[in-house]
Scaffold this active site. Structure first.
Site, short mmCIF file in Angstrom:
data_model
loop_
_atom_site.label_atom_id
_atom_site.label_comp_id
_atom_site.label_asym_id
_atom_site.label_seq_id
_atom_site.Cartn_x
_atom_site.Cartn_y
_atom_site.Cartn_z
N ASP A 1 0.86 -1.19 0.00
CA ASP A 1 0.00 0.00 0.00
C ASP A 1 0.89 1.24 0.00
N THR B 1 -1.50 6.47 0.62
CA THR B 1 -1.97 7.78 0.17
C THR B 1 -2.85 8.35 1.28
N THR C 1 -15.64 -2.37 -9.83
CA THR C 1 -16.85 -1.67 -9.37
C THR C 1 -18.00 -1.81 -10.36
N ASP C 2 -19.21 -1.71 -9.85
CA ASP C 2 -20.38 -1.72 -10.75
C ASP C 2 -20.45 -0.45 -11.60
N GLU C 3 -19.67 0.58 -11.22
CA GLU C 3 -19.74 1.85 -11.96
C GLU C 3 -19.23 1.72 -13.39
N TYR D 1 -12.97 8.44 -12.64
CA TYR D 1 -12.73 7.25 -11.80
C TYR D 1 -13.24 5.98 -12.48
N THR E 1 -11.39 4.81 -15.59
CA THR E 1 -10.09 4.15 -15.36
C THR E 1 -10.29 2.75 -14.79
N LYS E 2 -11.33 2.55 -13.98
CA LYS E 2 -11.62 1.19 -13.50
C LYS E 2 -12.03 0.30 -14.67
N LYS F 1 -16.29 9.71 1.97
CA LYS F 1 -17.38 8.97 1.32
C LYS F 1 -18.71 9.26 2.02
N ARG G 1 -19.12 10.32 5.88
CA ARG G 1 -19.16 11.80 5.95
C ARG G 1 -20.36 12.25 6.77
N GLN G 2 -21.51 11.65 6.51
CA GLN G 2 -22.72 12.12 7.21
C GLN G 2 -22.70 11.72 8.69
N LEU H 1 -26.53 16.55 1.28
CA LEU H 1 -27.09 15.67 0.25
C LEU H 1 -26.91 16.32 -1.12
P1 NAD Z 1 -9.81 3.37 -0.61
O1 NAD Z 1 -9.58 4.66 -1.31
O2 NAD Z 1 -10.40 3.37 0.75
O3 NAD Z 1 -8.43 2.57 -0.51
C1 NAD Z 1 -7.51 2.50 -1.55
C2 NAD Z 1 -6.17 2.02 -0.99
O4 NAD Z 1 -5.25 1.92 -2.10
C3 NAD Z 1 -5.55 3.00 0.01
O5 NAD Z 1 -5.04 2.29 1.12
C4 NAD Z 1 -4.43 3.66 -0.77
O6 NAD Z 1 -3.33 4.07 0.04
C5 NAD Z 1 -4.03 2.53 -1.72
N1 NAD Z 1 -3.37 3.02 -2.93
C6 NAD Z 1 -3.79 4.02 -3.75
N2 NAD Z 1 -2.90 4.19 -4.76
C7 NAD Z 1 -1.94 3.25 -4.59
C8 NAD Z 1 -0.78 2.89 -5.32
N3 NAD Z 1 -0.42 3.56 -6.44
N4 NAD Z 1 -0.03 1.87 -4.89
C9 NAD Z 1 -0.36 1.21 -3.74
N5 NAD Z 1 -1.44 1.50 -3.01
C10 NAD Z 1 -2.23 2.51 -3.42
O7 NAD Z 1 -10.66 2.51 -1.62
P2 NAD Z 1 -11.78 1.39 -1.33
O8 NAD Z 1 -13.09 2.05 -1.22
O9 NAD Z 1 -11.29 0.49 -0.26
O10 NAD Z 1 -11.75 0.61 -2.73
C11 NAD Z 1 -10.85 -0.47 -2.92
C12 NAD Z 1 -11.11 -1.09 -4.27
O11 NAD Z 1 -12.45 -1.54 -4.34
C13 NAD Z 1 -10.93 -0.14 -5.44
O12 NAD Z 1 -10.32 -0.86 -6.49
C14 NAD Z 1 -12.33 0.28 -5.80
O13 NAD Z 1 -12.43 0.60 -7.16
C15 NAD Z 1 -13.09 -0.99 -5.48
N6 NAD Z 1 -14.51 -0.82 -5.12
C16 NAD Z 1 -14.88 0.02 -4.12
C17 NAD Z 1 -16.23 0.09 -3.75
C18 NAD Z 1 -16.68 0.98 -2.61
O14 NAD Z 1 -17.88 1.07 -2.37
N7 NAD Z 1 -15.80 1.63 -1.88
C19 NAD Z 1 -17.17 -0.69 -4.42
C20 NAD Z 1 -16.75 -1.53 -5.46
C21 NAD Z 1 -15.41 -1.60 -5.79
O1 DAU Z 2 -20.65 1.64 -6.78
C1 DAU Z 2 -19.36 1.38 -6.29
C2 DAU Z 2 -18.64 2.67 -6.02
O2 DAU Z 2 -19.21 3.21 -4.84
C3 DAU Z 2 -17.13 2.51 -5.86
O3 DAU Z 2 -16.60 2.10 -7.10
C4 DAU Z 2 -16.46 3.81 -5.42
O4 DAU Z 2 -15.08 3.58 -5.16
C5 DAU Z 2 -17.14 4.28 -4.16
O5 DAU Z 2 -16.59 5.53 -3.75
C6 DAU Z 2 -18.64 4.42 -4.39
O6 DAU Z 2 -18.90 5.48 -5.36
P1 DAU Z 2 -20.08 6.54 -5.16
O7 DAU Z 2 -19.72 7.74 -5.93
O8 DAU Z 2 -21.40 5.90 -5.35
O9 DAU Z 2 -19.88 6.78 -3.57
P2 DAU Z 2 -19.91 8.11 -2.65
O10 DAU Z 2 -19.80 7.62 -1.25
O11 DAU Z 2 -18.97 9.14 -3.11
O12 DAU Z 2 -21.38 8.67 -2.91
C7 DAU Z 2 -22.53 7.84 -2.71
C8 DAU Z 2 -23.75 8.65 -3.15
O13 DAU Z 2 -23.96 9.73 -2.23
C9 DAU Z 2 -23.60 9.29 -4.51
O14 DAU Z 2 -24.86 9.27 -5.16
C10 DAU Z 2 -23.18 10.73 -4.20
C11 DAU Z 2 -23.91 11.00 -2.90
N1 DAU Z 2 -23.26 11.93 -1.95
C12 DAU Z 2 -21.94 11.75 -1.67
C13 DAU Z 2 -21.33 12.56 -0.73
C14 DAU Z 2 -19.85 12.39 -0.41
C15 DAU Z 2 -24.04 12.88 -1.29
O15 DAU Z 2 -25.24 13.03 -1.54
N2 DAU Z 2 -23.42 13.66 -0.34
C16 DAU Z 2 -22.11 13.55 -0.05
O16 DAU Z 2 -21.61 14.28 0.83
#
Ligand code: NAD
Ligand code: DAU
Length: 332
Positions: free
Chosen positions: A33, A36, A121-123, A148, A151-152, A187, A191-192, A204
């Site tokens: 890791d 970051t 991700t589903d995105e 984002y 790139t995924k 996130k 955050r909330q 929101l």
């Molecule tokens: P996160 O941002 O919380 O964590 C990412 C981690 O990767 C951090 O620890 C960061 O330091 C590390 N990192 C970033 N750049 C790096 C690099 N160049 N080399 C080594 N380490 C590095 O992210 P997350 O929410 O835990 O997501 C993890 C994975 O799951 C991602 O691939 C994301 O696309 C995927 N994902 C996330 C969600 C979600 O809801 N959060 C849903 C579906 C898929």
């Molecule tokens: O679907 C999987 C994805 O879910 C992952 O690939 C991403 O890494 C992860 O960050 C997440 O993406 P979203 O953009 O859906 O998550 P986020 O938590 O940023 O936002 C969730 C929803 O809430 C989105 O519709 C935006 C909204 N939002 C977000 C923030 C931060 C708000 O309404 N208020 C906020 O303050």
């Protein structure tokens, strides 16, 4: 017993996976890791030192990556720049980590012949209309919206190409929105929750009608472990737990679970290009690999998560002011 390399294992979902592996398997785990702003050593606190080692380094650094792959039986690749709002502000790190970083790992997997699982991700599938009865499946065409998610999507396609062209033994999974402990306060849900703890009104985006399909991070981990153990090479599995909720309902639930008036939040500037709805059909994972989620009740999972943020203020406090300053500058 196997040696598993987990990239991004100090991030939200990666650290949840490391905890899951320690609890449910005998594997030894190395985390690679970059630490970051999103990585946090403290997310691995309390894990046994003889089973879990953290290596600070970049997945785009071919030398470090090659050394670590030489000592691994399998790699699970979570590392990414993961936040849509950051990608709208500055896309470049998303290309470096999500594309070049994944490419660097795939080249090492090819050289070292290591089993590889790619987390996505589903995105990548874009979004759905609110009234569309359809959900995403493994055959939905790719149509990403943000820097984002594009790139995924690119990283997923690289993995598929390395399987087909070079015989890399890889599987892929695309999961919906995760919630649970160790999620960065940038996130939505954390955050909330932390806003309410700090006496700030939740924020929101827009009208809050956007739908996300919530799954607990521990259920994501059990699904990934199942795919790693039994998934078919070259296959993609969608991971989801039938958790569709709109953002307005989630904010109101957080407020009422935290003892506040459910309407005590602000509507703020919407996200550019904001995806409307995500929804996962995880039939393939459930029927082919027999996976089931453990968290079936969002409200009780959310209550546990709220309690975790209340109990672990030291884990998130240092990040909170900077995150709120970033959003304030964007009118969010
Ligand atoms: P996160 O941002 O919380 O964590 C990412 C981690 O990767 C951090 O620890 C960061 O330091 C590390 N990192 C970033 N750049 C790096 C690099 N160049 N080399 C080594 N380490 C590095 O992210 P997350 O929410 O835990 O997501 C993890 C994975 O799951 C991602 O691939 C994301 O696309 C995927 N994902 C996330 C969600 C979600 O809801 N959060 C849903 C579906 C898929
Ligand atoms: O679907 C999987 C994805 O879910 C992952 O690939 C991403 O890494 C992860 O960050 C997440 O993406 P979203 O953009 O859906 O998550 P986020 O938590 O940023 O936002 C969730 C929803 O809430 C989105 O519709 C935006 C909204 N939002 C977000 C923030 C931060 C708000 O309404 N208020 C906020 O303050």
């Amino acid at each position: 017993m196997s040696r598993i390399l987990v990239t991004g294992g100090a991030g939200f979902i990666g650290s949840n996976f490391v905890h899951h592996l320690v609890e449910h398997t005998d594997h030894t785990i190395t985390v690679l890791d970059k630490l970051t702003y999103a990585g946090n050593r403290a997310s691995l606190d309390g894990l046994p030192a003889d089973r879990v080692t953290l290596v600070e380094g970049d997945i785009a650094d071919a030398e470090i990556v090659d050394d670590l792959f030489a000592d691994a039986d399998a790699v699970v690749h979570y590392a990414a720049e993961s936040h849509n709002d950051n990608s709208l502000n500055d896309p470049r790190p998303f290309l470096d980590t999500n594309i070049i970083g994944t490419y660097t790992l795939l080249e090492a997997a090819r050289r070292r012949k290591v089993r590889f699982h790619h987390i996505s991700t589903d995105e990548v599938y874009g979004d759905l209309e609110l009234d569309d009865p359809a959900r995403f499946t493994e055959s939905t065409p790719y149509n990403p919206s943000s820097p984002y998610s594009s790139t995924k999507a690119g990283s997923d396609l690289l993995v598929r190409a390395w399987v087909r062209s070079f015989g890399v033994e890889a599987t892929l999974s695309n999961c919906s929105n995760n919630y649970g402990p160790y999620q960065h306060v940038e996130k939505f849900i954390p955050r909330q929750i932390t806003n309410v703890i700090r006496g700030i009104r939740p924020k929101l985006y827009g009208a809050g009608q956007n739908v996300r399909d919530w799954i607990h991070a521990d259920d994501h981990s059990s699904a990934v472990l199942r795919i790693l153990e039994s998934g078919r090479i070259g296959e993609t599995y969608l991971i989801g737990a039938d958790g569709e909720k709109n953002n307005k309902d989630v904010v109101e639930l957080i407020l009422s679970l935290m003892g506040e008036a459910p309407d005590a939040y602000d509507h703020v500037t919407d996200r550019a290009g904001h995806d409307l709805r995500y929804a996962i059909d995880s039939t393939k994972l459930r029927t082919e690999l027999g996976w089931q989620p453990r968290y079936r009740d969002f409200e009780s999972g959310l209550r546990e998560t709220i309690q975790w943020y209340r109990d672990n203020e030291a884990w998130w406090a240092a990040d909170k002011d900077g995150v709120e300053a970033f959003y304030a500058a964007r009118g969010q």
